[in-house]
Design a protein around this motif. Structure first.
Motif, short mmCIF file in Angstrom:
data_model
loop_
_atom_site.label_atom_id
_atom_site.label_comp_id
_atom_site.label_asym_id
_atom_site.label_seq_id
_atom_site.Cartn_x
_atom_site.Cartn_y
_atom_site.Cartn_z
N THR A 2 49.58 16.90 59.63
CA THR A 2 50.64 17.08 58.77
C THR A 2 52.08 17.82 59.62
O THR A 2 52.82 17.64 59.50
CB THR A 2 50.38 17.88 57.65
N LEU A 3 51.28 18.84 60.43
CA LEU A 3 52.19 19.74 61.36
C LEU A 3 52.88 18.50 62.24
O LEU A 3 54.22 18.66 62.55
CB LEU A 3 51.51 20.82 62.09
N ALA A 4 52.01 17.92 63.04
CA ALA A 4 52.54 17.02 64.06
C ALA A 4 53.56 16.21 63.39
O ALA A 4 54.78 15.66 64.01
CB ALA A 4 51.38 16.17 64.66
N ARG A 5 53.28 15.50 62.16
CA ARG A 5 54.19 14.42 61.49
C ARG A 5 55.30 15.16 61.14
O ARG A 5 56.60 14.61 61.26
CB ARG A 5 53.58 14.09 60.13
N SER A 6 55.27 16.41 60.72
CA SER A 6 56.63 17.11 60.30
C SER A 6 57.48 17.30 61.47
O SER A 6 58.57 17.27 61.40
CB SER A 6 56.30 18.45 59.50
N PRO A 55 56.56 16.22 54.65
CA PRO A 55 55.43 16.62 53.69
C PRO A 55 55.79 17.56 52.69
O PRO A 55 55.27 17.66 51.48
CB PRO A 55 54.46 17.13 54.69
N ASP A 56 56.58 18.83 52.88
CA ASP A 56 57.02 19.67 52.10
C ASP A 56 58.09 18.78 51.08
O ASP A 56 59.04 18.31 51.18
CB ASP A 56 57.84 20.87 52.72
N GLY A 60 65.43 22.79 49.76
CA GLY A 60 66.04 23.81 50.49
C GLY A 60 65.24 24.35 51.69
O GLY A 60 65.90 24.43 52.60
N ARG A 61 64.10 24.25 51.44
CA ARG A 61 63.17 24.78 52.60
C ARG A 61 63.22 23.82 53.65
O ARG A 61 63.42 24.15 54.95
CB ARG A 61 61.68 24.85 52.15
N ILE A 104 60.05 29.76 58.21
CA ILE A 104 60.47 29.04 56.92
C ILE A 104 59.34 27.86 56.55
O ILE A 104 59.18 27.56 55.60
CB ILE A 104 61.83 28.57 56.99
N MET A 105 59.16 27.03 57.44
CA MET A 105 58.34 25.70 57.27
C MET A 105 57.05 25.91 57.22
O MET A 105 56.22 25.37 56.73
CB MET A 105 58.90 24.70 58.20
#
Length: 110
Positions: A2-6, A55-56, A60-61, A104-105
């Motif tokens: 998920t981190l890599a995708r983001s 993914p989030d 706003g974030r 933030i993310m």
């Protein structure tokens, strides 16, 4: 994963937005013509879609965090495409922005 995708989506968004704005700039300010502007408008439109795949689920974030990516990407684009040389304050500002992105993310939330 998920981190890599983001992170990949942030990079794609930056290329679309910064590249699109650069193409418009070239078309208008550097008199390169309407096709450059049209390419820029299309790229800017693509940017709007890329962010929706983060993914989030919080708009706003995602956009707040993307702001830091935009700052870093803009300076990097200037270095690569226009020969811009950032000074230490530019680099410090980018570091602060990227720290903000991480907080933030990607900060753990409970």
């Amino acid at each position: 994963m998920t981190l890599a995708r983001s992170l990949l989506l942030f990079v794609l968004a930056a290329v679309a937005e910064i590249g699109g704005a650069w193409l418009v700039w070239q078309g208008v300010r550097e008199s390169r013509g309407v096709l450059w502007v049209l390419g820029g408008v299309l790229a800017l439109g693509a940017y709007g879609f890329v962010a929706t795949f983060q993914p989030d689920a919080h708009f706003g974030r995602v956009l707040a965090a993307y702001g830091g990516i935009f700052v870093a990407g803009s300076l990097l684009w200037g270095v690569v495409m226009d020969g811009f040389r950032p000074d230490r304050w530019d680099l410090l500002g980018v570091a602060v922005c990227l720290l903000g992105v991480a907080v933030i993310m990607y900060a753990p939330r409970g």
